[in-house]
Design an enzyme around this catalytic site. Structure first.
Site, PDB file in Angstrom:
ATOM      1  N   PHE A 116       0.858  -1.181   0.000  1.00  0.00           N
ATOM      2  CA  PHE A 116       0.000   0.000   0.000  1.00  0.00           C
ATOM      3  C   PHE A 116       0.894   1.231   0.000  1.00  0.00           C
ATOM      4  O   PHE A 116       1.756   1.380   0.869  1.00  0.00           O
ATOM      5  CB  PHE A 116      -0.923   0.033   1.223  1.00  0.00           C
ATOM      6  CG  PHE A 116      -1.860   1.208   1.195  1.00  0.00           C
ATOM      7  CD1 PHE A 116      -2.999   1.189   0.392  1.00  0.00           C
ATOM      8  CD2 PHE A 116      -1.586   2.350   1.926  1.00  0.00           C
ATOM      9  CE1 PHE A 116      -3.853   2.283   0.331  1.00  0.00           C
ATOM     10  CE2 PHE A 116      -2.437   3.457   1.869  1.00  0.00           C
ATOM     11  CZ  PHE A 116      -3.573   3.424   1.081  1.00  0.00           C
ATOM     12  N   ASP A 127       9.285   2.693   1.824  1.00  0.00           N
ATOM     13  CA  ASP A 127       8.110   3.473   2.197  1.00  0.00           C
ATOM     14  C   ASP A 127       7.885   3.283   3.696  1.00  0.00           C
ATOM     15  O   ASP A 127       7.340   2.276   4.135  1.00  0.00           O
ATOM     16  CB  ASP A 127       6.892   3.021   1.378  1.00  0.00           C
ATOM     17  CG  ASP A 127       5.621   3.784   1.771  1.00  0.00           C
ATOM     18  OD1 ASP A 127       5.645   4.515   2.773  1.00  0.00           O
ATOM     19  OD2 ASP A 127       4.609   3.626   1.067  1.00  0.00           O
ATOM     20  N   LYS A 131       2.384   9.763   8.304  1.00  0.00           N
ATOM     21  CA  LYS A 131       1.553   9.392   9.454  1.00  0.00           C
ATOM     22  C   LYS A 131       1.968   9.999  10.805  1.00  0.00           C
ATOM     23  O   LYS A 131       1.453  11.020  11.178  1.00  0.00           O
ATOM     24  CB  LYS A 131       1.430   7.874   9.519  1.00  0.00           C
ATOM     25  CG  LYS A 131       0.610   7.333   8.326  1.00  0.00           C
ATOM     26  CD  LYS A 131       0.006   5.984   8.565  1.00  0.00           C
ATOM     27  CE  LYS A 131      -1.117   5.695   7.581  1.00  0.00           C
ATOM     28  NZ  LYS A 131      -0.714   5.014   6.352  1.00  0.00           N
TER      29      LYS A 131
HETATM   30  C1  LIG Z   1      -0.904   5.270   4.928  1.00  0.00           C
HETATM   31  C2  LIG Z   1       0.168   4.927   3.968  1.00  0.00           C
HETATM   32  C3  LIG Z   1       0.382   5.687   2.794  1.00  0.00           C
HETATM   33  C4  LIG Z   1      -0.527   6.810   2.370  1.00  0.00           C
HETATM   34  O1  LIG Z   1      -0.564   7.870   3.269  1.00  0.00           O
HETATM   35  P1  LIG Z   1      -1.723   8.978   3.149  1.00  0.00           P
HETATM   36  O2  LIG Z   1      -1.328  10.003   4.165  1.00  0.00           O
HETATM   37  O3  LIG Z   1      -3.024   8.317   3.446  1.00  0.00           O
HETATM   38  O4  LIG Z   1      -1.695   9.503   1.766  1.00  0.00           O
HETATM   39  C5  LIG Z   1       1.462   5.344   2.004  1.00  0.00           C
HETATM   40  N1  LIG Z   1       2.275   4.316   2.314  1.00  0.00           N
HETATM   41  C6  LIG Z   1       2.098   3.574   3.416  1.00  0.00           C
HETATM   42  C7  LIG Z   1       3.045   2.468   3.728  1.00  0.00           C
HETATM   43  C8  LIG Z   1       1.034   3.835   4.283  1.00  0.00           C
HETATM   44  O5  LIG Z   1       0.838   3.079   5.365  1.00  0.00           O
END
Ligand SMILES: *Cc1c(COP(=O)(O)O)cnc(C)c1O
Length: 401
Positions: free
Chosen positions: A133, A218, A247
């Site tokens: 994700f 990421d 986050k």
């Molecule tokens: C939550 C998340 C995103 C996206 O972040 P948003 O602030 O919702 O755009 C991208 N990569 C990872 C691994 C995430 O957990």
């Protein structure tokens, strides 16, 4: 009030029938006064809990000074935050955005531009992993490769090749003359708290070095102490070239960041990327305050101790209720409880018991408590999980009888 009123919010979320109006540390208080133990942290965002006094003070001070300044001008607090993030990591430079998806977008653009600036403009493809994700923009849904997020939104953004997580042979096969980078979450959060072995990350690093590719971690979810290190890459034994964060970085205030080495960022020169709000003084104040707390002695050790405690207790629950939960996984306070019944049912039942969690892939219920969680609060959460499992276990047995 009993009449069903039409909501004017775009109905893209399946929202639970509860609203919160106040927070206190690890607790959220609903509009009807019910107190919930928050083991979701707004999906790994409220790492210091709700209304942490130190963050409130920092933000209140900043609110009275200035809210927004354009990136046409110097940003002293942004300079400070970038320096501190780089000193605490492998990175040399940081770009500030407003969300995780934006931070990942910057990483994707940076990886492509690096190859272009290296005279290899034909290299633009990025290898990603099944279950990943990376966000909800057009490029990040293509990177994540999940059919359910791509369907109906037209041709996916080109340039992403997906392989099974942990399969190094598949990665080798996927590398071609157009490959620019490999992008991976050190622990898949949405995908179900899946953490490949350190050898896998070592092998990815070696392949990147061998083929002139960039390695992108990421860390939007795993970063900022969540896994029991300030950044999860420290657990893998290798360093990435680019690392998107978001986050927990602002402790609840929206901010994203893309960290990188000078070399990886060499294509990102003046005018090649930007953001109106990125790096604004409020976000910088929030993240600098979060760092003050997280870099203080003992903070990360506390996360590690609470992790061990929660994992041990959850393993006991698995032993006692094998018809409800089967496995504890994860690192630090990014913990997954694999359910035997549908994970959404378990998460909903836990919410009935006033414990907030987040469902994820592979039928896993995620526990992401604020990193400041205490031993007593972990005990209380496990008590509620135990009660929920006991209730569901009886229901399951009745159902089977
Ligand atoms: C939550 C998340 C995103 C996206 O972040 P948003 O602030 O919702 O755009 C991208 N990569 C990872 C691994 C995430 O957990």
């Amino acid at each position: 009030m009993s009449q069903i009123s039409q909501s004017h919010l775009l109905p893209v979320f399946a929202r639970a029938d509860v609203a919160f109006e106040r927070g206190e540390g690890v607790w959220l208080i609903a509009t009807n006064g019910d107190r919930y133990l928050d083991f979701g942290s707004g999906v790994a965002v409220n790492a210091l809990g709700h209304v942490h006094p130190y963050l409130v003070k920092a933000m209140t001070e900043q609110l009275g000074k200035v809210w927004h300044v354009s990136n046409l001008y110097k940003m002293p607090d942004g300079e400070t935050l970038a320096r501190r993030l780089c000193e605490a990591s492998f990175a040399d430079v940081a770009f500030f955005a407003n969300s995780g998806a934006e931070a990942v977008e910057c990483a994707i653009k940076m990886a492509r531009k690096y190859q272009y600036a290296s005279g290899k403009g034909e290299r633009y493809r990025i290898i990603t992993f099944e279950g990943a994700f990376h966000g909800r923009t057009l490029a990040t849904i293509a990177a994540g490769g999940q059919a359910k997020y791509l369907e109906g939104f037209g041709p996916p953004v080109a340039g992403f090749d997906q392989v099974p997580l942990g399969d190094i042979e598949a990665v080798k096969k996927a590398i071609g003359p157009e490959t620019a980078a490999i992008m991976i979450e050190p622990v898949q959060g949405e995908g179900g708290v899946r953490a490949p072995q350190p050898q896998f990350f070592k092998a990815l690093r070696e392949l990147c070095d061998q083929h002139g590719l960039l390695l992108v971690f990421d860390e939007v979810q795993t970063g900022m102490g969540r896994t029991g290190e300030l950044f999860a890459y420290k657990r893998t034994g290798v360093t990435p070239d680019i690392m998107p964060l978001a986050k927990a970085l602002g402790g609840g205030f929206p901010i994203g960041a893309c960290l990188a080495t000078t070399e990886a960022a060499k294509g990102m020169t003046a005018g090649t990327h930007g953001s109106t709000f990125g790096g604004n003084p409020l976000a910088m104040a929030a993240a600098n305050a979060v760092l003050d707390v997280m870099l203080a002695p003992g903070f990360i050790e506390h996360v590690q101790r609470m992790s061990l405690l929660l994992k041990q207790k959850l393993a006991g629950v698995c032993d006692r209720y094998p018809d409800i939960v089967s496995e504890v996984r994860g690192e630090g306070l990014l913990i997954g409880l694999r359910a035997v019944i549908p994970a959404a049912d378990l998460s909903n039942a836990l919410r009935d018991e006033k414990l907030l969690t987040v469902a994820a892939g592979e039928n896993v219920v995620r526990m992401l408590p604020p990193l400041i969680v205490s031993e007593a609060e972990i005990d209380e959460a496990v008590k509620r999980i135990e009660q929920t499992c006991a209730r569901l276990s009886k229901a399951t047995k009745r159902g089977a009888a």
